[in-house]
Design a protein around this motif. Structure first.
Motif, PDB file in Angstrom:
ATOM      1  N   ASN A   1       5.425  -2.641   9.654  1.00 22.18           N
ATOM      2  CA  ASN A   1       6.306  -3.552   8.481  1.00 22.18           C
ATOM      3  C   ASN A   1       7.053  -2.401   7.501  1.00 22.18           C
ATOM      4  O   ASN A   1       6.061  -1.576   7.070  1.00 22.18           O
ATOM      5  CB  ASN A   1       4.425  -4.214   8.375  1.00 22.18           C
ATOM      6  CG  ASN A   1       5.243  -5.314   7.016  1.00 22.18           C
ATOM      7  OD1 ASN A   1       5.912  -4.848   5.743  1.00 22.18           O
ATOM      8  ND2 ASN A   1       3.710  -6.260   6.579  1.00 22.18           N
ATOM      9  N   LYS A   2       7.884  -2.811   6.929  1.00 22.75           N
ATOM     10  CA  LYS A   2       8.504  -2.375   6.244  1.00 22.75           C
ATOM     11  C   LYS A   2       7.757  -2.233   4.647  1.00 22.75           C
ATOM     12  O   LYS A   2       8.676  -1.471   4.049  1.00 22.75           O
ATOM     13  CB  LYS A   2       9.949  -3.059   6.304  1.00 22.75           C
ATOM     14  CG  LYS A   2      10.898  -2.541   8.002  1.00 22.75           C
ATOM     15  CD  LYS A   2      12.630  -2.310   7.464  1.00 22.75           C
ATOM     16  CE  LYS A   2      13.263  -2.175   8.291  1.00 22.75           C
ATOM     17  NZ  LYS A   2      14.845  -2.951   8.688  1.00 22.75           N
ATOM     18  N   HIS A   3       7.500  -3.625   4.670  1.00 22.66           N
ATOM     19  CA  HIS A   3       7.178  -4.218   3.151  1.00 22.66           C
ATOM     20  C   HIS A   3       5.562  -3.678   3.470  1.00 22.66           C
ATOM     21  O   HIS A   3       4.857  -3.473   2.186  1.00 22.66           O
ATOM     22  CB  HIS A   3       6.707  -5.825   3.122  1.00 22.66           C
ATOM     23  CG  HIS A   3       8.480  -5.555   3.112  1.00 22.66           C
ATOM     24  ND1 HIS A   3       9.038  -5.422   2.194  1.00 22.66           N
ATOM     25  CD2 HIS A   3       9.040  -6.551   3.833  1.00 22.66           C
ATOM     26  CE1 HIS A   3      10.403  -6.488   3.256  1.00 22.66           C
ATOM     27  NE2 HIS A   3      10.443  -6.674   3.854  1.00 22.66           N
ATOM     28  N   ASP A   4       4.824  -2.575   3.953  1.00 16.76           N
ATOM     29  CA  ASP A   4       3.109  -1.995   3.941  1.00 16.76           C
ATOM     30  C   ASP A   4       3.831  -0.892   3.297  1.00 16.76           C
ATOM     31  O   ASP A   4       4.535   0.191   3.132  1.00 16.76           O
ATOM     32  CB  ASP A   4       2.980  -1.653   5.586  1.00 16.76           C
ATOM     33  CG  ASP A   4       1.649  -0.864   4.998  1.00 16.76           C
ATOM     34  OD1 ASP A   4       0.964  -0.512   3.962  1.00 16.76           O
ATOM     35  OD2 ASP A   4       1.413  -0.501   6.543  1.00 16.76           O
ATOM     36  N   LYS A   5       3.093  -1.054   1.014  1.00 12.65           N
ATOM     37  CA  LYS A   5       3.031  -0.112   0.534  1.00 12.65           C
ATOM     38  C   LYS A   5       2.923   0.965   0.698  1.00 12.65           C
ATOM     39  O   LYS A   5       2.660   2.138   0.542  1.00 12.65           O
ATOM     40  CB  LYS A   5       2.075  -0.345  -0.286  1.00 12.65           C
ATOM     41  CG  LYS A   5       0.053  -0.801  -0.245  1.00 12.65           C
ATOM     42  CD  LYS A   5      -0.070  -1.099  -1.003  1.00 12.65           C
ATOM     43  CE  LYS A   5      -1.590  -1.415  -1.406  1.00 12.65           C
ATOM     44  NZ  LYS A   5      -2.187  -1.751  -2.912  1.00 12.65           N
ATOM     45  N   HIS A   6       2.402   1.410   2.132  1.00 15.57           N
ATOM     46  CA  HIS A   6       2.058   2.446   2.304  1.00 15.57           C
ATOM     47  C   HIS A   6       2.937   3.307   3.594  1.00 15.57           C
ATOM     48  O   HIS A   6       2.375   4.217   4.513  1.00 15.57           O
ATOM     49  CB  HIS A   6       0.140   2.801   3.065  1.00 15.57           C
ATOM     50  CG  HIS A   6      -1.122   2.303   2.000  1.00 15.57           C
ATOM     51  ND1 HIS A   6      -0.951   3.088   0.827  1.00 15.57           N
ATOM     52  CD2 HIS A   6      -1.880   1.319   2.847  1.00 15.57           C
ATOM     53  CE1 HIS A   6      -2.262   2.026   0.215  1.00 15.57           C
ATOM     54  NE2 HIS A   6      -2.560   1.324   1.262  1.00 15.57           N
ATOM     55  N   ASN A   7       3.203   2.907   3.728  1.00 15.24           N
ATOM     56  CA  ASN A   7       4.383   3.093   4.933  1.00 15.24           C
ATOM     57  C   ASN A   7       6.008   3.783   4.425  1.00 15.24           C
ATOM     58  O   ASN A   7       6.477   3.588   3.628  1.00 15.24           O
ATOM     59  CB  ASN A   7       4.877   2.027   5.540  1.00 15.24           C
ATOM     60  CG  ASN A   7       6.226   2.209   6.826  1.00 15.24           C
ATOM     61  OD1 ASN A   7       6.527   3.384   7.295  1.00 15.24           O
ATOM     62  ND2 ASN A   7       6.019   1.065   7.501  1.00 15.24           N
ATOM     63  N   ILE A   8       5.799   4.773   4.927  1.00 23.46           N
ATOM     64  CA  ILE A   8       6.792   6.006   4.273  1.00 23.46           C
ATOM     65  C   ILE A   8       7.563   6.217   5.277  1.00 23.46           C
ATOM     66  O   ILE A   8       8.664   7.023   5.094  1.00 23.46           O
ATOM     67  CB  ILE A   8       6.189   7.033   4.085  1.00 23.46           C
ATOM     68  CG1 ILE A   8       5.014   8.348   3.929  1.00 23.46           C
ATOM     69  CG2 ILE A   8       5.519   6.495   1.823  1.00 23.46           C
ATOM     70  CD1 ILE A   8       5.634   8.528   4.821  1.00 23.46           C
ATOM     71  N   VAL A   9       7.633   6.011   6.830  1.00 20.59           N
ATOM     72  CA  VAL A   9       8.286   6.399   7.845  1.00 20.59           C
ATOM     73  C   VAL A   9       9.562   5.884   7.430  1.00 20.59           C
ATOM     74  O   VAL A   9       9.645   4.473   6.971  1.00 20.59           O
ATOM     75  CB  VAL A   9       8.198   5.742   9.719  1.00 20.59           C
ATOM     76  CG1 VAL A   9       9.096   5.966  10.099  1.00 20.59           C
ATOM     77  CG2 VAL A   9       6.425   6.261   9.812  1.00 20.59           C
ATOM     78  N   ALA A  10      10.130   6.874   7.094  1.00 15.53           N
ATOM     79  CA  ALA A  10      12.598   6.521   7.218  1.00 15.53           C
ATOM     80  C   ALA A  10      13.349   6.873   9.014  1.00 15.53           C
ATOM     81  O   ALA A  10      12.684   8.076   9.403  1.00 15.53           O
ATOM     82  CB  ALA A  10      12.436   6.902   5.630  1.00 15.53           C
TER      83      ALA A  10
END
Length: 376
Positions: A18-27
């Motif tokens: 989920n690109k909008h997950d505030k903990h997601n930093i996967v690029a």
């Protein structure tokens, strides 16, 4: 340097897609490394710090895409402002070779679960996440922020520098030496990803070895061409032979470009290939790639003996110098294979560095008749 305490735990192998997950930093690409992305990295560590700007200072594409960033923020002085970010490679051949065995995912998990237990100098990390569908991202403090210098694959080390690296590898290996409980703790390093990597390596070994030898031309002495192809044909059995010894955690990619130097002291970068194996394999890889053949020839016996003595100093018993030297000879085949295969795939490192490391490794293999030291 100790980084600020994490506010959120992100030590997970798989996160929500989920690109909008505030903990997601996967690029997935350098253009994803925005102010908003950097803010999420910081938010996973600290409350109340605002990121104001992000600028790319360098970009290098090899087995991974490596991006150096300058990050402006109003946080404390021990929150780095120079970041080193690893993303999946933008070079399609390198990405294909590294994606199936999930090498960057493995490095992410290493930093999240094992790095703190490693008694060696490694970079501090800010965040490390992987997503089974979108890839993996590793965010480290750029070693230059603390005054260190990152190595380059073509660097030529002096004997005194080699001694320091050998000492650090011995301390690292001794900590994990022949300890079944640690093998169980880090069993994810052995299966199933490593089995997939070995199967892929074996399946592609012959065509890639032939292609690499053609590209290398006269850099590889003609006398060892047929031996190298024979090695590739029997690679699966050879890998079993090379791991038939007391096991420890090893780096498995100890060339000069995976070192950094801080006030003349070495540290280790790039843990994508970390695994359980025989410690002398790291020594063989390092000496075959980091020293000019003339310097290696003059100092390698002493350096291998130093390694054995350091292991004893750290409590590893039953080290026989003569047997260790025989295993060293056999393990010289792997850095040669790794460099030739890198050339065959292309895009793994700068060609001039690749040719130079092939030259050094081929000289070690030929001088030690390394292929003859393998018993299969």
């Amino acid at each position: 340097m100790q980084l600020p305490h994490r506010r959120h735990s992100v030590n997970t192998e798989v996160i929500k897609n989920n690109k909008h997950d505030k903990h997601n930093i996967v690029a997935q690409r350098p253009s994803d490394l925005t102010v908003g992305w950097a803010q999420r990295v910081v938010d996973n560590r600290l409350d109340g710090v605002i990121v104001s700007n992000v600028s790319i200072t360098s970009l290098d594409i090899g087995t991974t895409t490596r991006v150096r960033l300058t990050v402006g923020h109003d946080g404390p002085s021990n929150l780095p402002r120079r970041w080193f970010v690893k993303l999946p490679s933008l070079a399609w051949r390198a990405r294909l070779i590294t994606a199936l065995p999930r090498l960057l995912h493995t490095e992410v998990r290493f930093y999240n679960e094992a790095a703190r237990a490693v008694p060696a100098s490694i970079p501090d990390f800010l965040a490390a996440q992987s997503d089974s569908g979108r890839g993996a991202t590793l965010v480290l403090q750029d070693v230059t922020e603390s005054g260190a210098t990152a190595g380059s694959p073509g660097d030529i080390l002096e004997p005194e520098q080699a001694t320091l690296v050998i000492e650090q590898l011995a301390r690292f290996h001794a900590h994990f030496w022949d300890k079944p409980d640690l093998v169980q703790t880090y069993r994810w390093l052995a299966r199933p990803v490593r089995r997939l990597e070995d199967c892929l390596g074996t399946a592609l070994a012959v065509p890639l070895m032939k292609r690499g030898l053609r590209r290398a031309g006269q850099t590889v002495p003609s006398a060892i061409h047929a031996l190298a192809v024979h090695y590739a044909r029997h690679r699966s059995r050879i890998m079993r032979f090379l791991s038939d010894a007391p096991l420890t955690l090893i780096h498995h990619d100890c060339h000069p470009g995976n070192l950094f130097w801080n006030q003349s002291q070495p540290g280790l970068l790039d843990w994508q290939l970390v695994r359980f194996g025989e410690g002398i394999g790291d020594i063989a890889y390092f000496l075959a790639t980091a020293l000019n053949p003339e310097v290696r020839r003059a100092h390698e016996a002493r350096l291998v003996a130093d390694y054995a003595q350091k292991l004893r100093d750290y409590g590893v018993t039953q080290i026989d110098n003569e047997s260790l030297m025989q295993r060293y000879r056999a393990h010289l085949t792997y850095p040669f294979e790794a460099m030739v295969i890198s050339l065959a795939v292309g895009g793994m490192m700068k060609p001039e560095s690749n040719y130079e490391l092939i030259r050094r490794a081929a000289a070690a293999v030929e001088e030690h008749d390394a292929f003859a030291a393998i018993r299969i």
